[in-house]
Design an enzyme around this catalytic site. Structure first.
Site, PDB file in Angstrom:
ATOM      1  N   LYS A   1      54.160  88.882  -9.486  1.00 52.17           N
ATOM      2  CA  LYS A   1      54.361  89.747  -8.327  1.00 52.17           C
ATOM      3  C   LYS A   1      55.482  89.221  -7.438  1.00 52.17           C
ATOM      4  O   LYS A   1      56.366  89.960  -7.018  1.00 52.17           O
ATOM      5  CB  LYS A   1      53.063  89.887  -7.534  1.00 52.17           C
ATOM      6  CG  LYS A   1      53.177  90.864  -6.366  1.00 52.17           C
ATOM      7  CD  LYS A   1      51.896  90.938  -5.548  1.00 52.17           C
ATOM      8  CE  LYS A   1      50.804  91.669  -6.278  1.00 52.17           C
ATOM      9  NZ  LYS A   1      49.629  91.925  -5.417  1.00 52.17           N
TER      10      LYS A   1
ATOM     11  N   ARG B   1      44.146  90.134 -10.466  1.00 51.01           N
ATOM     12  CA  ARG B   1      42.996  90.202 -11.380  1.00 51.01           C
ATOM     13  C   ARG B   1      42.502  91.622 -11.585  1.00 51.01           C
ATOM     14  O   ARG B   1      41.584  91.845 -12.377  1.00 51.01           O
ATOM     15  CB  ARG B   1      41.869  89.300 -10.872  1.00 51.01           C
ATOM     16  CG  ARG B   1      41.412  89.575  -9.447  1.00 51.01           C
ATOM     17  CD  ARG B   1      40.516  88.444  -8.946  1.00 51.01           C
ATOM     18  NE  ARG B   1      40.160  88.580  -7.540  1.00 51.01           N
ATOM     19  CZ  ARG B   1      40.907  88.173  -6.524  1.00 51.01           C
ATOM     20  NH1 ARG B   1      42.089  87.623  -6.764  1.00 51.01           N
ATOM     21  NH2 ARG B   1      40.501  88.302  -5.277  1.00 51.01           N
TER      22      ARG B   1
ATOM     23  N   HIS C   1      24.273  78.614 -31.043  1.00 50.97           N
ATOM     24  CA  HIS C   1      24.320  77.305 -31.690  1.00 50.97           C
ATOM     25  C   HIS C   1      25.050  76.285 -30.819  1.00 50.97           C
ATOM     26  O   HIS C   1      25.512  75.257 -31.321  1.00 50.97           O
ATOM     27  CB  HIS C   1      24.987  77.433 -33.061  1.00 50.97           C
ATOM     28  CG  HIS C   1      24.192  78.279 -34.008  1.00 50.97           C
ATOM     29  ND1 HIS C   1      23.202  77.748 -34.815  1.00 50.97           N
ATOM     30  CD2 HIS C   1      24.202  79.611 -34.251  1.00 50.97           C
ATOM     31  CE1 HIS C   1      22.655  78.727 -35.527  1.00 50.97           C
ATOM     32  NE2 HIS C   1      23.245  79.868 -35.199  1.00 50.97           N
TER      33      HIS C   1
END
Length: 547
Positions: A206, A268, A384
């Site tokens: 930006k 974001r 796992h």
């Protein structure tokens, strides 16, 4: 402005939480055979089942009252209408305008920003099609075969997560790569096999000053120029997504190859903008539009659906319930779809950078827990690795399980095994198994009493671990857009309820400023005497090996 803890609904929820902590979800299911129907929502893109939370009808009623007392609906209107709800930066929050598929004007400072958005989309379409069709050539006249996106944070994580999630929709007409880490290993590994004559770089920043991004961009520029022996080649091989045209043109990028960013779009939440240019190039512009359309569908659901049936609102309220009132300190994001292998990292940034704060809108310290730490992994891998912790540790970790009815890559027998684990894990986390059941099972298997007495306590699972289940029909541009938008609105509602400004990120500025100062010191060799002894010692140790 009143502290949230003074609200009647907040006080009632505190007392209610004490009562609910003595309940067990397995008993709640036995008491109410229709619990799933009561606490689930079906939307076009997916099913949301939130019945495996430690909630009752009274819980949800109190939570919806809290949302009303916090004026969530009024704040929602403020965001969509362009009010400057990012108060610390005096900015509007209008990432939803980027995917607005209606003709409804969105006014900001007297101007309909839909006009700017449409122009930006048209520019993206023209450019992406030119690259995909081989009509954009490099300095030697050869078509572009590889695109390298250079960004960091939302300028990288969003596009990369989407392109990897939708890889099956790519025709591979262009190969897309991502560079975000300032560690030189990443850019070296990406560039090493590529032909400079056929590479296009997208520099996404930006401000066009971000240290990590510009360091990588300058390295890419040197790599290109050393091959072309011509500084002017930059104009043919670099484009920018930025609001700082001056810096971008000084770098050597032609002004017509700069794609706009606006201060009303946070990093974001920016993949819907020209930050999503790698998505359009990789998948085709039509697929990019489908992504926007899926997000717009959830925007409409969020705006027009009553709170009690509103998926983002419910997810936000459950997060507040589990974290603030029941004391959960973290939340796991567990996709059971290989396509979504980057989703946990994406949502980690989205939520923790937005709401990982401890100061209210008024600048007062907040006395209550805000949002949990977000982490996770693909479901089977996690089983796992850390599911032991989810099932039997003293810390209760709420989890979102995300799966698909259909695999994008059907291989006989695989998806059934995957989904059997998907369904089993939420059931096991909810039900658990008590010691009497364990002992009966071991006895039925013929174990001795001594063995049973020794092992039984270790096999007990308390259960009562909350989960949400999001089940999509299939990963597609539209369903992925809907999924991302749902979480974005969840984050917004969380911020309103917790009285947090979700759209700034001052917490990342301190470290960046210190890093810039230390970098200057490392370059000059003049280390400040103002550092603490630990930092000074670490720098000295580093320099002893670099001199």
């Amino acid at each position: 402005m009143h502290d949230r803890t003074s609200l009647p609904s907040w006080k009632k929820l505190e007392n209610h939480a004490l009562d609910m902590k003595s309940q067990h979800m397995s008993e709640l299911f036995k008491q109410n055979p229709k619990r799933f129907e009561q606490f689930s929502i079906q939307l076009a893109p997916f099913l949301l089942d939130y019945s495996k939370n430690l909630i009752s009808a009274s819980t949800m009623e109190l939570l919806f009252n809290l949302a009303k007392e916090c004026d969530v609906e009024a704040w929602r209107e403020k965001m969509f209408s362009g009010e400057r709800i990012n108060s610390t930066e005096d900015r509007a929050v209008l990432h939803t305008a980027l995917r607005n598929r209606s003709e409804t004007p969105i006014m900001l400072d007297g101007k309909d920003i839909n006009i700017d958005v449409r122009l930006a989309l048209d520019k993206m379409k023209t450019f992406s099609e030119k690259v995909r069709q081989g009509l954009w050539s490099g300095y030697s006249g050869k078509r572009i075969t590889d695109v390298v996106n250079i960004g960091v944070g939302g300028s990288n994580l969003g596009p990369q997560m989407v392109t990897e999630a939708l890889d099956q929709y790519s025709d591979n007409s262009v190969n897309v790569h991502y560079v975000s880490n300032v560690d030189g290993t990443q850019i070296a590994n990406v560039l090493r096999p590529l032909n400079p004559e056929k590479v296009l770089f997208i520099v996404s920043s930006k401000t066009f000053t971000t240290t990590e991004t510009m360091t990588n961009a300058r390295t890419a520029m040197k790599w290109l120029v050393s091959s072309s022996f011509d500084q002017s080649a930059i104009a043919q091989h670099f484009v920018a997504v930025s609001s700082n045209k001056k810096n971008a043109t000084e770098f050597g990028i032609a002004e017509e190859n700069i794609f706009d960013m606006w201060d009303w779009v946070g990093g974001r939440f920016s993949l819907w903008s020209a930050i999503g240019l790698p998505i359009a190039i990789d998948l085709g512009f039509e697929r990019f539009i489908e992504l926007l359309e899926g997000a717009h569908e959830i925007d409409q659901h969020f705006c027009n659906t009553p709170l009690a049936e509103n998926a983002p609102v419910i997810l936000a309220l459950l997060s507040v319930w589990n974290c603030t009132f029941l004391g959960a300190q973290s939340q796991a994001i567990l996709p059971y779809d290989q396509s979504l292998h980057m989703l946990s990292a994406y949502l980690q940034q989205a939520e923790m950078e937005s709401n990982g704060k401890s100061v209210s809108w008024d600048g007062d310290s907040i006395s209550y827990p805000t949002v949990p730490s977000i982490w996770g992994e693909l479901g089977i891998n996690g089983q796992h690795a850390f599911y032991q912790y989810l099932h039997q540790s003293n810390n209760v970790v709420p989890a979102d399980f995300i799966g698909s009815v259909e695999s994008v890559t059907p291989v006989q027998g695989h998806h059934e095994t995957l989904m059997a684990n998907f369904f089993a894990q939420t059931q096991a986390l909810m039900q658990g198994v008590d010691e009497a059941q364990v002992r009966a099972d071991l006895k039925a298997k013929g174990r001795t009493q001594d063995y049973i007495d020794k092992v039984a306590p270790h096999k007990v699972h308390k259960g009562n671990r909350p989960t949400n289940t999001i089940l999509m029909k299939r990963i597609s541009p539209r369903s992925l857009g809907s999924l991302i938008a749902m979480y974005e609105h969840k984050i917004f509602v969380q911020g309103i309820i917790l009285q947090i400004c979700s759209f700034d990120q001052w917490g990342v500025e301190l470290g960046k400023g210190l890093a810039n100062n230390i970098q200057e010191e490392l370059s000059s060799g003049n280390i400040s005497e103002l550092h603490d002894s630990s930092t000074t010692g670490l720098i000295n140790f580093y320099q002893s090996y670099t001199k």
